[in-house]
Motif scaffolding. Sequence first.
Motif, short mmCIF file in Angstrom:
data_model
loop_
_atom_site.label_atom_id
_atom_site.label_comp_id
_atom_site.label_asym_id
_atom_site.label_seq_id
_atom_site.Cartn_x
_atom_site.Cartn_y
_atom_site.Cartn_z
N LEU A 1 0.88 -0.64 0.34
CA LEU A 1 0.39 -0.24 0.05
C LEU A 1 1.09 1.48 0.04
O LEU A 1 2.42 1.18 0.19
N THR A 2 0.99 2.12 -0.13
CA THR A 2 1.41 3.63 -0.45
C THR A 2 0.56 4.58 0.39
O THR A 2 -0.42 5.20 0.65
N VAL A 3 1.83 4.43 1.85
CA VAL A 3 1.82 5.30 2.65
C VAL A 3 1.88 6.38 2.81
O VAL A 3 3.53 6.46 2.57
N ASN A 4 1.76 8.36 2.56
CA ASN A 4 2.83 9.10 2.82
C ASN A 4 4.20 9.27 1.62
O ASN A 4 5.42 9.35 1.59
N GLY A 5 3.69 7.97 0.41
CA GLY A 5 3.70 8.64 -0.95
C GLY A 5 5.07 7.43 -0.81
O GLY A 5 5.78 7.68 -2.62
N GLU A 6 5.17 6.60 0.00
CA GLU A 6 5.87 5.40 -0.11
C GLU A 6 5.41 3.78 -0.51
O GLU A 6 4.22 3.15 0.50
N GLU A 7 5.99 2.69 -0.46
CA GLU A 7 5.30 1.55 -0.50
C GLU A 7 5.27 0.98 0.71
O GLU A 7 6.43 0.64 0.67
N ARG A 8 4.61 0.55 1.02
CA ARG A 8 4.98 -0.62 2.16
C ARG A 8 4.03 -1.71 3.06
O ARG A 8 2.79 -2.05 1.71
N THR A 9 4.18 -1.92 3.45
CA THR A 9 3.53 -3.75 3.22
C THR A 9 3.53 -4.13 4.84
O THR A 9 2.37 -3.56 5.77
N PHE A 10 4.34 -4.61 5.89
CA PHE A 10 4.74 -4.26 6.73
C PHE A 10 5.65 -3.25 8.18
O PHE A 10 6.69 -2.90 6.81
N LEU A 11 5.61 -3.95 8.62
CA LEU A 11 6.60 -2.85 9.77
C LEU A 11 7.46 -2.78 9.88
O LEU A 11 8.08 -3.11 10.01
N GLN A 12 8.42 -1.32 9.53
CA GLN A 12 9.73 -0.58 9.73
C GLN A 12 10.11 -0.08 10.96
O GLN A 12 8.65 0.58 11.30
N ASP A 13 11.37 -0.28 10.94
CA ASP A 13 11.66 0.26 12.64
C ASP A 13 11.53 2.13 12.06
O ASP A 13 11.81 2.11 11.08
N GLY A 14 11.56 2.68 13.35
CA GLY A 14 10.54 4.11 13.99
C GLY A 14 9.11 4.22 13.34
O GLY A 14 8.87 5.13 13.11
N ASP A 15 8.42 2.59 12.57
CA ASP A 15 6.97 3.01 12.26
C ASP A 15 6.54 3.34 13.65
O ASP A 15 6.18 2.62 15.01
N GLU A 16 5.13 4.35 13.50
CA GLU A 16 4.67 4.31 15.05
C GLU A 16 3.17 4.21 14.15
O GLU A 16 2.34 4.34 13.32
#
Lengths: 400, 400
Positions: B357-372
């Motif tokens: 999915l696109t979140v804040n302009g980036e493609e994202r799947t699972f959680l990355q470090d720093g994600d809130e």
Amino acid sequence: MTWIEIPANSPFGPENLPLGIFRVGDEEPRVGAAIGDQVIDLALVASAQMLDGAQVFAEPTLNAFLARGPRTWHATRGWLLQLVWNSNERDAVEPHLIPQSAVTMLMPFEVADYVDFYASERHATNLGRLFRPDSAPLLPNWKHLPVGYHGRAGTVVASGTDIVRPSGQRKAPADDAPTYGPSQRLDIEVELGFVVGSPSKLGKPVSVDDFRDHVYGVVVVNDWSARDLQAWEYVPLGPFLGKSFATSISPWVVSLEALEAAAVPLGKQEPPVLPYLAGDRLTNYDITFEVYLNGQLVSSPPYKEMYWSPAQMLAHLSVNGASVRTGDLFASGTVSGVRKDQRGSFIELSWGGREPLTVNGEERTFLQDGDEVTITAHATAADGTLIGLGSVTGRILPAI
Amino acid sequence: MTWIEIPANSPFGPENLPLGIFRVGDEEPRVGAAIGDQVIDLALVASAQMLDGAQVFAEPTLNAFLARGPRTWHATRGWLLQLVWNSNERDAVEPHLIPQSAVTMLMPFEVADYVDFYASERHATNLGRLFRPDSAPLLPNWKHLPVGYHGRAGTVVASGTDIVRPSGQRKAPADDAPTYGPSQRLDIEVELGFVVGSPSKLGKPVSVDDFRDHVYGVVVVNDWSARDLQAWEYVPLGPFLGKSFATSISPWVVSLEALEAAAVPLGKQEPPVLPYLAGDRLTNYDITFEVYLNGQLVSSPPYKEMYWSPAQMLAHLSVNGASVRTGDLFASGTVSGVRKDQRGSFIELSWGGREPLTVNGEERTFLQDGDEVTITAHATAADGTLIGLGSVTGRILPAI
């Protein structure tokens, strides 16, 4: 060796000194140590001696003592050994010796989280054959990690608590739909339980080498199981109601320090385990259980054949950063040996109910109302000394 | 309607009055009620009014209040409503109103046992397709009983607690052997949690009709999940380390009495359930969650479509005689709706990572470090009134 008279072959010799919570009449429950067939009233002895931290022995659970950590555990053991070995202590201790027959033993500690492992290769293989006859009995993950799951802490009960036969849903493969009713395949599981004293920090795993910094000691566990409920419910999220109605534990907590004399090297693990589960000094314990159904010995499961070391169980449980708390209980899973008379559950002893055993002249498979099950255990030190764990008992009441 | 000024669209209107544990500076934690953007310091108000049982509001958890049972819960609600509706109370209450921005919210209660259900048909179907692509997505037992399992009570944490990325074993189907390392498929689960106040007796099931005698209220739950750890470990005993590293809950407990205005009938259950799960007045709640990843709304799961009623979950949990205790928390399982933007986990939102999915302009799947991740929820009453549940938030820290 001690000025206290100890009956021959007592499980509670002068080097064992397990702790428990006892009550005399309607007095406040407090901490005692077992020796021979007596209890040392530690609350009164510690208070009279103005022992530093004496108040932990006046608590109605061991949790305050357990939370003090390994230095206190070690110092307490030293104090106890000195009380029973040094005849100069006789005048101080003798007035606070109470016959075990005069006390009621209660839950030794308040359980925080309860985890149940599955660490016997023989048991896992037997259950795999019985529950999943069409596939490989041992699943691909089994030799890579100590498989476990969380049980219900709130239904861990003291030895002697009656067990009401659970009701619930069950469905035989041949049935179209599940039915509701009392479990018809009520069973036991013979296990060793490890009692956590010292907490760990969230986010920080406990290494295999730090096992003794966190675990105080052991109890005997009977993880009552309703096999019919379990078989229908357990895919995909694991056992739930088949286990959660009751788990009984023995009243005396034997310290790892006392048990150390019965430590034996862990058997070979092949394939080799990942580094977080590896250690040079991994041990098992030479403990033998005895299972009595209505007074007749039906099985003698040997703990020393368990595949996974308890230190590996704790390291695995916490490798994801999960913290442990004072009062956490993690159990080994059913202990089953190679021989038929070493199996730790009736589903194995009767091979799914198809091969009844003879108990007091009757053919028996699963538990009947009125049955009483007692599991005793003792460790054997290298020099032959017995270190008794005492026993856990429970009687089946009819479903309500 | 109330003399207290409440911002427009506040989640905490004058009929909601959720309870939580707050701290101001280094003062003792105590019980407060949320109204608008303020907290009523109930410890001080109750003490000043010499309310019978006032001391339960001076405790650092809600457990003492919860243990008082439904009559006290009801009377307390009446007292609170009267405090905020009756302008004669203004002089007594106003000095004890504190801006929410000036307090720290803590764990609202000490968790006894934690059970996690699996009550969304859509979620169970999605997960079945993802975890077991070669078999029927919904297992045979799923429509006969609310599937659930025990989670780790000791790692249920307050909203705002940082979440350390868990490490552990994972093995992709193509790999020969498992490897150890930080989870690469770290996920959330959006759930509703039910908080038990009144205990039940061992051996005595809680019927569907007695739900409100035992359950006080609800919190928002984020059941953090490591999908790679879970996939490798979960057969046959269920999820363990994939879940046990952390479960976050929202700070305000909304009472069932407040939520009653948003009750809706439970959807049709086919096949019909067994009698112990049946009831004429089974309800669900019209609650909508909103899931934010780094501030962007990514999903809005609807609670009202859940297949199993919470009263059925409790009846099932206890049908085998298992007792419940004050502080027990049972969660609904992931809430997922039919639409893609209603899915309650990233494994579903990204379809196993294959459809980013696109979140804040980036493609994202699972959680990355720093994600809130922040999950908010509100119930909607039949008359349109919002009953806010507040929010639960957590940020991912790198593995250690």
